[in-house]
Scaffold this motif. Structure first.
Motif, mmCIF file in Angstrom:
data_model
loop_
_atom_site.group_PDB
_atom_site.id
_atom_site.type_symbol
_atom_site.label_atom_id
_atom_site.label_comp_id
_atom_site.label_asym_id
_atom_site.label_seq_id
_atom_site.Cartn_x
_atom_site.Cartn_y
_atom_site.Cartn_z
ATOM 1 N N VAL A 1 0.815 -1.214 0.000
ATOM 2 C CA VAL A 1 0.000 0.000 0.000
ATOM 3 C C VAL A 1 0.851 1.267 0.000
ATOM 4 N N ASN A 2 2.091 1.154 0.464
ATOM 5 C CA ASN A 2 3.086 2.217 0.313
ATOM 6 C C ASN A 2 4.455 1.586 0.546
ATOM 7 N N ASN A 3 5.500 2.398 0.630
ATOM 8 C CA ASN A 3 6.850 1.828 0.728
ATOM 9 C C ASN A 3 7.156 1.186 2.077
ATOM 10 N N ALA A 4 6.274 1.306 3.051
ATOM 11 C CA ALA A 4 6.531 0.757 4.381
ATOM 12 C C ALA A 4 5.535 -0.312 4.808
ATOM 13 N N VAL A 5 4.450 -0.466 4.052
ATOM 14 C CA VAL A 5 3.376 -1.352 4.510
ATOM 15 C C VAL A 5 2.815 -2.194 3.365
ATOM 16 N N SER A 6 2.729 -3.493 3.613
ATOM 17 C CA SER A 6 2.048 -4.429 2.721
ATOM 18 C C SER A 6 1.039 -5.196 3.557
ATOM 19 N N VAL A 7 -0.121 -5.463 2.986
ATOM 20 C CA VAL A 7 -1.208 -6.092 3.740
ATOM 21 C C VAL A 7 -1.812 -7.254 2.969
ATOM 22 N N ASP A 8 -2.451 -8.152 3.729
ATOM 23 C CA ASP A 8 -3.269 -9.195 3.123
ATOM 24 C C ASP A 8 -4.702 -9.018 3.645
ATOM 25 N N GLU A 9 -5.589 -9.908 3.273
ATOM 26 C CA GLU A 9 -6.998 -9.764 3.663
ATOM 27 C C GLU A 9 -7.187 -9.817 5.180
ATOM 28 N N LYS A 10 -6.398 -10.629 5.878
ATOM 29 C CA LYS A 10 -6.509 -10.700 7.346
ATOM 30 C C LYS A 10 -6.092 -9.380 7.983
ATOM 31 N N ASP A 11 -5.019 -8.775 7.456
ATOM 32 C CA ASP A 11 -4.582 -7.471 7.968
ATOM 33 C C ASP A 11 -5.671 -6.426 7.750
ATOM 34 N N ILE A 12 -6.233 -6.415 6.552
ATOM 35 C CA ILE A 12 -7.276 -5.432 6.221
ATOM 36 C C ILE A 12 -8.467 -5.592 7.152
ATOM 37 N N ALA A 13 -8.904 -6.823 7.387
ATOM 38 C CA ALA A 13 -10.039 -7.061 8.285
ATOM 39 C C ALA A 13 -9.725 -6.576 9.701
ATOM 40 N N ALA A 14 -8.507 -6.835 10.178
ATOM 41 C CA ALA A 14 -8.116 -6.390 11.518
ATOM 42 C C ALA A 14 -8.059 -4.870 11.592
ATOM 43 N N PHE A 15 -7.507 -4.219 10.558
ATOM 44 C CA PHE A 15 -7.455 -2.756 10.551
ATOM 45 C C PHE A 15 -8.862 -2.157 10.531
ATOM 46 N N LYS A 16 -9.769 -2.756 9.798
ATOM 47 C CA LYS A 16 -11.149 -2.264 9.772
ATOM 48 C C LYS A 16 -11.783 -2.362 11.156
ATOM 49 N N THR A 17 -11.538 -3.451 11.854
ATOM 50 C CA THR A 17 -12.081 -3.607 13.207
ATOM 51 C C THR A 17 -11.477 -2.587 14.157
ATOM 52 N N LEU A 18 -10.163 -2.390 14.089
ATOM 53 C CA LEU A 18 -9.514 -1.383 14.933
ATOM 54 C C LEU A 18 -10.080 0.000 14.648
ATOM 55 N N ASN A 19 -10.296 0.313 13.390
ATOM 56 C CA ASN A 19 -10.881 1.592 12.999
ATOM 57 C C ASN A 19 -12.282 1.737 13.591
ATOM 58 N N GLU A 20 -13.078 0.667 13.537
ATOM 59 C CA GLU A 20 -14.424 0.691 14.115
ATOM 60 C C GLU A 20 -14.392 0.898 15.625
ATOM 61 N N ARG A 21 -13.324 0.484 16.273
ATOM 62 C CA ARG A 21 -13.154 0.689 17.720
ATOM 63 C C ARG A 21 -12.678 2.095 18.039
ATOM 64 N N GLY A 22 -12.520 2.930 17.023
ATOM 65 C CA GLY A 22 -12.125 4.316 17.235
ATOM 66 C C GLY A 22 -10.635 4.534 17.346
ATOM 67 N N ILE A 23 -9.845 3.567 16.939
ATOM 68 C CA ILE A 23 -8.393 3.692 17.010
ATOM 69 C C ILE A 23 -7.886 4.324 15.720
ATOM 70 N N GLU A 24 -7.134 5.414 15.873
ATOM 71 C CA GLU A 24 -6.562 6.101 14.717
ATOM 72 C C GLU A 24 -5.386 5.286 14.199
ATOM 73 N N LEU A 25 -5.390 5.012 12.906
ATOM 74 C CA LEU A 25 -4.354 4.186 12.282
ATOM 75 C C LEU A 25 -3.523 5.056 11.348
ATOM 76 N N GLU A 26 -2.308 5.351 11.765
ATOM 77 C CA GLU A 26 -1.439 6.204 10.958
ATOM 78 C C GLU A 26 -0.260 5.400 10.433
#
Length: 83
Positions: free
Chosen positions: A37-62
């Motif tokens: 997704v950029n020069n520092a981060v690569s994700v798979d579907e499990k990562d994306i699902a976890a990030f979506k859940t963290l976002n729903e919990r109100g955690i800012e993801l930078e």
């Protein structure tokens, strides 16, 4: 400051009442099955699902590789992938 390595460790820690409000994401290396997704981060579907859940919990993801980098929002990068 507590260091957590990997999306799964952050995801599993937050339901237990650990007061995390912001997570800096960086150093998630590219490998087979991941999408860069950029020069520092690569994700798979499990990562994306976890990030979506963290976002729903109100955690800012930078996203920053190093602290002097400009801040990018992880959810914006995920949206660009079409997820």
């Amino acid at each position: 400051m507590r260091s957590l390595y990997g999306c799964a460790s952050i995801y599993s820690t937050t339901p237990g009442g650990v007061g995390i409000t912001t997570v800096n994401i960086g150093g998630m290396a590219f490998r087979q099955g991941k999408t860069q997704v950029n020069n520092a981060v690569s994700v798979d579907e499990k990562d994306i699902a976890a990030f979506k859940t963290l976002n729903e919990r109100g955690i800012e993801l930078e996203v920053r590789k190093v602290s002097s980098d400009s801040l990018l929002k992880m959810m914006d990068l995920i949206k660009k992938l079409g997820n």
